[in-house]
Write an enzyme that holds these catalytic residues in place. Structure first.
Site, short mmCIF file in Angstrom:
data_model
loop_
_atom_site.label_atom_id
_atom_site.label_comp_id
_atom_site.label_asym_id
_atom_site.label_seq_id
_atom_site.Cartn_x
_atom_site.Cartn_y
_atom_site.Cartn_z
N HIS A 74 38.10 -35.66 -49.00
CA HIS A 74 37.25 -36.79 -48.59
C HIS A 74 38.05 -38.09 -48.44
CE1 HIS A 74 33.50 -34.51 -49.14
NE2 HIS A 74 34.10 -33.98 -50.20
N ASN A 147 26.85 -33.38 -49.17
CA ASN A 147 27.41 -33.09 -47.85
C ASN A 147 26.31 -33.16 -46.81
OD1 ASN A 147 30.05 -32.65 -48.70
ND2 ASN A 147 29.75 -30.47 -48.99
#
Length: 504
Positions: A74, A147
């Site tokens: 990320h 997500n």
């Protein structure tokens, strides 16, 4: 002359092994053979993962320290401030105060991201999109590290470092290589569902504003009576879901590698504030075993037809951070950051993340990362934690001389209100995969639910990468998995790869 270990040390090179094993085998960092690298040690078949699983902890801790200074995963991301408004009083479900009254407002911060690629990578890359929420509640922070897709590739955190290694660039060539990650996934039928979703056009969202989100994992809602229900969170964009096709990606990327960040900032700048409706799906503990899948398996979705969502409220993004680094880069999320009324479930992937996410932030930002303004709760913090790098002195104390508990001088009692609800455990400690695996069912359901055009795109997207794999055995294993999900799906993929080979 043969060099001895002493000579190697004197020469300043690594020591040669003094012993050899009968055969090559996986070991821990301290050289002990690994008994099971596929399953975490659990308390019975349905219990939590045990802290005594030293291999799991060592593996995750080492993985968390692989990158300096950007996030291991990320790394490419953008964020914005916002506000959540509760849609009602949900006290019957949870004692979380942010959900205790209709119209109740809670400030928040949201960070969007790609998972695998580095900080400067294009935002068009095929990848799950991180969609993390931080609520600054009146009883401390609540992080949902979600997500844009409601599932994940694997169900046990012990495989997370391996999965990311396979998806990251080759350690020799420094190129991301389908030969590597399909080699890995070919051994994991459970990944078929997530691969099917991420290779659909959902794997390349058009913007951050035009995608849904999910907690992926199940948690627990606990009310004031101590009643427990399993809960999975999701949020749906009010801007509509929009994705990029394989043909659109080069065009968008060629114009702007940060198109999604630019889109979000421009929308906020002109007052076009994006919003999402926030939902929860609820399962009673007595019903946990009645489904064709294990609801605590992160590779499985909770079908809305069977488990209808309940709207908890709406959140809206309304402000660009004053400084990208101080907020978007330094914001730190962990699924273990929970307010009273929300607890973790026994989901094995979640159990590993409870340790790993906070640990990687302690490594990346320092022991006092929760003192940073973007991470700091909006309530007084009383703790006996001491010192450490970047200590900003924001912790409250009853008495500056007392940094321990219990104490007659400065009592700091615990709260029964936040005591974790007890759970009955049965069975021996074990390292065994979950009983109800069903790796292909939901992957096939998802494929058949797509319209014909989206099916075409899925096959084309997947063939573009799987067709690069040199090993016929790996290609065959992957095609077998997709055929198990849906025979037509696998046959179409096989034909598409064969057509690509004939034109080369």
């Amino acid at each position: 002359m043969r060099k001895t270990a002493t000579m190697f040390a004197a020469a300043g090179v690594l020591l040669a092994p003094a012993f050899s094993m009968a055969e090559n085998m996986m070991t821990t960092d301290h050289g002990t053979p690994v008994g099971d690298n596929q399953n975490s040690l659990t308390a019975g078949s349905n219990g939590g993962v045990l802290l005594q699983d030293f291999h799991l902890i060592q593996k995750l801790a080492r993985f968390d320290r692989e990158r300096i200074p950007e996030r291991v995963v990320h790394a490419r991301g953008t964020g914005a401030h916002g506000e959540f408004v509760s849609a009602g009083d949900f006290s019957k479900l949870t004692r979380a105060k942010m959900l205790s009254a209709s119209g109740k407002k809670t400030p928040m911060f949201v960070r969007f991201s790609t998972v695998i690629h580095p900080a400067g990578s294009p935002e068009t890359a095929r990848d799950p999109r991180g969609f993390a929420l931080k609520f600054y509640t009146e009883e401390g922070n609540w992080d949902i590290v979600g997500n844009n897709l409601p599932i994940f590739f694997i169900r046990d955190a012990i495989k997370f470092p391996d999965m990311i290694h396979s998806l990251k660039p080759d350690p020799v060539t420094n190129h991301q290589d389908p030969n590597r990650f399909f080699d890995f996934f070919s051994h994991l039928p459970e990944s078929t569902h997530m691969l099917t979703r991420v290779y659909s056009d959902l794997g390349t969202p058009a913007t951050y504003r035009n995608m849904d989100g999910s907690s992926v994992h199940a948690f627990k809602f606990v009310n004031a009576k101590g009643e427990v229900r399993y809960a999975k969170f999701g949020w749906k964009t009010k801007q509509g879901v929009k994705n990029l096709t394989l043909d659109q990606i080069p065009e968008v990327q060629g114009k702007d590698a940060a198109h999604a960040t630019r889109d979000l900032y421009e929308a906020l700048g002109r007052g076009d504030f994006p919003s999402w409706d926030f939902f929860v799906q609820i399962i009673e503990p007595k019903d946990l075993g009645k489904f064709s899948f294990d609801p605590l398996d992160a590779t499985k979705d909770w079908p809305e037809a069977e488990i209808p969502p309940v709207k908890l409220g709406t959140f809206t993004l309304n402000r660009i951070p004053d400084n990208f680094f101080q907020y978007t880069e330094q914001v730190a999320f962990s699924p273990g950051v929970l307010p009273p009324g929300v607890e973790p479930s026994e989901d094995r992937m979640l159990q590993g993340r409870l340790f790993s996410y906070a640990d990687t932030q302690r490594y990346r930002l320092g022991a006092n990362y929760l003192d940073l303004p973007v991470n700091r709760p909006m309530v007084p913090v009383f703790t006996n934690n001491q010192h450490g790098a970047m200590n900003m002195g924001v912790v409250q104390t009853v008495d500056p001389h007392v940094n321990y508990e219990p104490s007659m001088v400065a009592p700091l009692p615990a709260s029964d209100h936040t005591r974790v609800v007890g759970m009955t455990l049965t069975g021996p400690t074990q390292q065994i995969a979950i009983a109800k695996q069903n790796p292909y069912g939901q992957a096939g359901d998802f494929y058949r639910a797509l319209n014909p055009g989206d099916r075409d795109n899925l096959v084309r997207n997947l063939a573009a990468d799987l067709g690069q794999v040199k090993s016929a055995e790996i290609r065959a294993r992957m095609i077998h998995h997709f055929k198990q999900a849906d025979e037509e799906y696998g046959r179409r993929l096989e034909a598409a790869i064969g057509a690509m080979a004939r034109t080369e």
